[in-house]
Design an enzyme around this catalytic site. Structure first.
Site, PDB file in Angstrom:
ATOM      1  CB  THR A 178      -0.902   0.044   1.251  1.00 20.25           C
ATOM      2  OG1 THR A 178      -0.063   0.048   2.391  1.00 20.25           O
ATOM      3  CG2 THR A 178      -1.838  -1.127   1.311  1.00 20.25           C
ATOM      4  CD  GLU A 323      -5.137  -3.105   1.940  1.00 20.88           C
ATOM      5  OE1 GLU A 323      -5.423  -2.502   0.879  1.00 20.88           O
ATOM      6  OE2 GLU A 323      -4.687  -2.527   2.940  1.00 20.88           O
ATOM      7  CD1 TRP A 438     -18.395  11.342  12.693  1.00 12.38           C
ATOM      8  CD2 TRP A 438     -18.963   9.698  11.283  1.00 12.38           C
ATOM      9  NE1 TRP A 438     -17.984  10.161  13.244  1.00 12.38           N
ATOM     10  CE2 TRP A 438     -18.319   9.132  12.408  1.00 12.38           C
ATOM     11  CE3 TRP A 438     -19.404   8.861  10.274  1.00 12.38           C
ATOM     12  CZ2 TRP A 438     -18.103   7.765  12.532  1.00 12.38           C
ATOM     13  CZ3 TRP A 438     -19.194   7.510  10.400  1.00 12.38           C
ATOM     14  CH2 TRP A 438     -18.552   6.960  11.520  1.00 12.38           C
TER      15      TRP A 438
HETATM   16  P1  ADP Z   1      -3.553   3.765  -0.287  1.00  7.29           P
HETATM   17  O1  ADP Z   1      -4.277   3.140   0.871  1.00  7.29           O
HETATM   18  O2  ADP Z   1      -2.105   3.759  -0.099  1.00  7.29           O
HETATM   19  O3  ADP Z   1      -4.161   5.036  -0.790  1.00  7.29           O
HETATM   20  P2  ADP Z   1      -4.995   2.040  -2.052  1.00  7.29           P
HETATM   21  O4  ADP Z   1      -4.941   2.179  -3.496  1.00  7.29           O
HETATM   22  O5  ADP Z   1      -5.022   0.683  -1.529  1.00  7.29           O
HETATM   23  O6  ADP Z   1      -3.742   2.773  -1.500  1.00  7.29           O
HETATM   24  O7  ADP Z   1      -6.217   2.892  -1.561  1.00  7.29           O
HETATM   25  C1  ADP Z   1      -7.439   2.300  -1.269  1.00  7.29           C
HETATM   26  C2  ADP Z   1      -8.384   3.331  -0.726  1.00  7.29           C
HETATM   27  O8  ADP Z   1      -8.682   4.313  -1.713  1.00  7.29           O
HETATM   28  C3  ADP Z   1      -9.718   2.766  -0.334  1.00  7.29           C
HETATM   29  O9  ADP Z   1      -9.678   2.165   0.929  1.00  7.29           O
HETATM   30  C4  ADP Z   1     -10.598   4.012  -0.370  1.00  7.29           C
HETATM   31  O10 ADP Z   1     -10.463   4.754   0.825  1.00  7.29           O
HETATM   32  C5  ADP Z   1      -9.999   4.816  -1.494  1.00  7.29           C
HETATM   33  N1  ADP Z   1     -10.818   4.612  -2.708  1.00  7.29           N
HETATM   34  C6  ADP Z   1     -10.624   3.727  -3.694  1.00  7.29           C
HETATM   35  N2  ADP Z   1     -11.578   3.847  -4.642  1.00  7.29           N
HETATM   36  C7  ADP Z   1     -12.419   4.822  -4.239  1.00  7.29           C
HETATM   37  C8  ADP Z   1     -13.616   5.419  -4.779  1.00  7.29           C
HETATM   38  N3  ADP Z   1     -14.131   5.042  -5.925  1.00  7.29           N
HETATM   39  N4  ADP Z   1     -14.193   6.387  -4.056  1.00  7.29           N
HETATM   40  C9  ADP Z   1     -13.678   6.811  -2.870  1.00  7.29           C
HETATM   41  N5  ADP Z   1     -12.558   6.304  -2.340  1.00  7.29           N
HETATM   42  C10 ADP Z   1     -11.933   5.320  -2.995  1.00  7.29           C
END
Ligand code: ADP
Length: 551
Positions: A178, A323, A438
């Protein structure tokens, strides 16, 4: 009964035997390289033979630090098909992260693009524990004092092609970290079966739908969840592929779409916002383009609308994580919604949508209780399935926090409506807790990006004595726009209660981005947490007065 393991072998077989003449196009410094799946297959075997001659064995990890090119793509198949593990490393991470990741994964051999990626590896050489060979993804030998460097072209030219060994579906084939936007990078491993399952899942019409007739341009960096794993679906389907090379700008993307007749592509919202800006002022024919998969952060509905209205391109809003091997959900109206008004359908499409086939979910509150799917109850999203990892590599403490009874705790705060559509309210770390209530940073950002004069907007929480946290918006106005903080607040006030309005509006030249192009809210929070910001004129200085209790 004889069972066949689910591995990448049949994908390679299908691409090279059923679609040997299909093209792979790759943009490099000297123009485009264009070759067929047949040639790709031959070079992949030769690369595997070369790695084997260098002592790489089944179970070893081979790291790549590379851009989106055909040479990097050959490694995507050569490494897992020889039984080793493809570890894609983010090419633009800070040195400390690269050092940590390479050592944590115990990479022995690195395939590295020339230029900055090679310089990074050279600079960090003495800090690596296990790396013994570096292969430069080029035909030119770099000037270097390291004596264990060869070019992929010299190796491939001299190698004996490898006969693929039998593989087990449970053996690790891939590894990603990540990006560390929320702490120290965490490694996850993908088995052969997981990559197989994800590629098949993406290809079904119930997720994205990928077909031989598609021309797929890989814009998501190949070091970011393996370009959302599209390169694997593409080979499986026998689709033509386009690799746009290092850091493609909007002009390059527009040109490649036009010249190669791209039908399908994917990437984070900022890429497509920039492409729209470019298309505003330049002529480019993107009429071949059918759909863009947008995810990584919330797809602004304004951008979805503009692509559809002006270019007849459908934006498929997808959610996923490292993940979940990327595509965990996609938002499409169900068939019974086709008669709905466009607005109502957009409301659904702007959500993160329906979970991909194979993946299951539940919503859980702070007390561990499961919440109903009523579109209102807000809780943490838990997921599980064949494309979801069940542990982090080498991180027992993270496993304890991140998984529960076989479920992945995503850290995403969401609702699910009665139709089963997932909607992210926020990331647990990004949500703004103001006076016990929130505030969703995603909601505010989406709304701000609807404004005609705003190109980028990121909303973060800053500490507040009384309300605990308050929202602050960082905004990049459209060039030439005459926008004031008052205008922005008045615009938001049309849709949101006063206590949601940011306490401050900060105008910036560009919102800082992470290595994967998302708004870097961690960096923004660090920049502004102690800043004594002047309150925006007309800003919501009363915070949650008359709304929530002090927390
Ligand atoms: P990092 O955690 O390092 O940013 P990731 O690519 O694994 O790398 O990020 C995943 C996160 O990105 C998700 O848990 C979510 O919070 C966010 N995410 C992914 N796709 C979307 C989406 N379509 N809308 C909002 N948030 C998103």
């Amino acid at each position: 009964m004889v069972s066949t393991d689910l591995t990448l072998q049949p994908f390679y077989w299908r691409a090279t035997n059923l679609f040997p003449e299909k093209e792979i196009v790759s943009r490099g410094p000297d123009g485009k390289t264009r070759y067929t799946y047949q040639k790709f297959g031959d070079r992949t075997r030769a690369l595997a033979g070369a790695l084997s001659a260098l002592g790489v064995e089944s179970g070893d990890r081979v790291g790549t630090v590379g851009w989106n090119t055909h040479r990097h793509y050959e490694a995507y198949f050569a490494i897992p098909l020889m039984g080793a593990q493809l570890h894609t490393i983010n090419a633009v991470l800070p040195d400390d992260h690269v050092e940590y990741i390479v050592n944590d994964a115990q990479d022995e051999v690195l395939l590295v693009d020339p230029g900055e990626p090679f310089k990074t590896i050279e600079r960090l050489w003495d800090r690596f524990d296990d790396v013994r060979e570096v292969i430069v993804l080029s035909d030119e030998h770099p000037k270097t004092d390291l004596d264990c460097v060869s070019t992929v072209e010299e190796l491939v030219a001299d190698a004996d092609p490898l006969e693929w060994p039998d593989l087990s579906e449970d053996q690790p084939a891939g590894m990603c970290y990540t990006s560390g936007t929320t702490g120290k990078p965490k490694g996850v491993e993908y088995t052969q079966k997981m990559i197989y399952s994800h590629a098949m899942m993406v290809a079904t019409p119930s997720a994205i739908g990928v077909d031989e007739s598609d021309v797929i341009m890989h814009v998501v960096p190949m070091y970011h969840v393996n370009s959302w794993e599209f390169p694997f679906s593409a080979a499986m389907a026998g689709a033509k592929q386009v690799y746009p090379g290092p850091s493609p700008d909007p002009a390059t993307l527009a040109r490649l779409i036009e010249e190669e007749e791209v039908t399908l592509t994917a990437g984070v919202p900022t890429v497509w916002i920039n492409l729209l800006d470019y298309l505003d002022d330049h002529d480019a024919d993107i009429s071949s383009l059918d759909r863009i998969v947008v995810g990584g952060s919330a797809a602004p509905s304004a951008v979805m609308r503009r692509f559809e209205d002006e270019y007849d391109v459908v934006l498929e809003h997808a959610w996923g994580m490292t993940e979940t091997m990327s595509i965990g959900s996609v938002s499409r109206p169900k068939s019974h919604m086709h008669g709905w008004s466009r607005e109502k359908r957009f409301e659904k499409r702007a959500k993160q949508g329906l979970l991909s086939p194979g993946v299951e979910m539940k919503l859980v509150d702070d007390n561990g209780e499961e919440l109903p799917w009523d579109g209102e109850s807000v809780g943490e999203l838990y997921v599980r399935g064949p494309t979801v990892v069940s542990e982090y590599y080498n991180r027992p403490e993270a496993n304890e926090e991140g998984f529960e009874d076989g479920w992945l705790r995503t850290g995403d705060i969401a609702t699910v409506d009665a139709d089963g559509y997932l909607e992210l309210v926020d990331r647990a770390k990004d949500i703004i807790k103001s006076g016990g209530e929130w505030i969703s940073s995603i909601d505010l950002e989406n709304e701000l990006m609807e404004h005609d004069d705003i190109t980028e907007a990121a909303v973060i929480a800053v500490p507040h004595d009384r309300w605990r946290e308050r929202p602050v918006a960082c905004i990049k106005p459209k060039s030439g726009a005459d926008l004031t903080a008052d205008d922005v607040l008045a615009f938001l006030e049309e849709s949101y209660p006063r206590w949601w309005l940011p306490d401050n509006i900060i105008f910036v030249d560009s919102v800082p981005k992470t290595a994967t192009g998302k708004f870097d809210k961690k960096r923004l929070r660090e920049s502004y947490e102690d800043a004594d910001l002047p309150r925006a004129p007309g800003g919501s200085s009363e915070g949650n007065e008359n709304v929530g209790d002090d927390d």
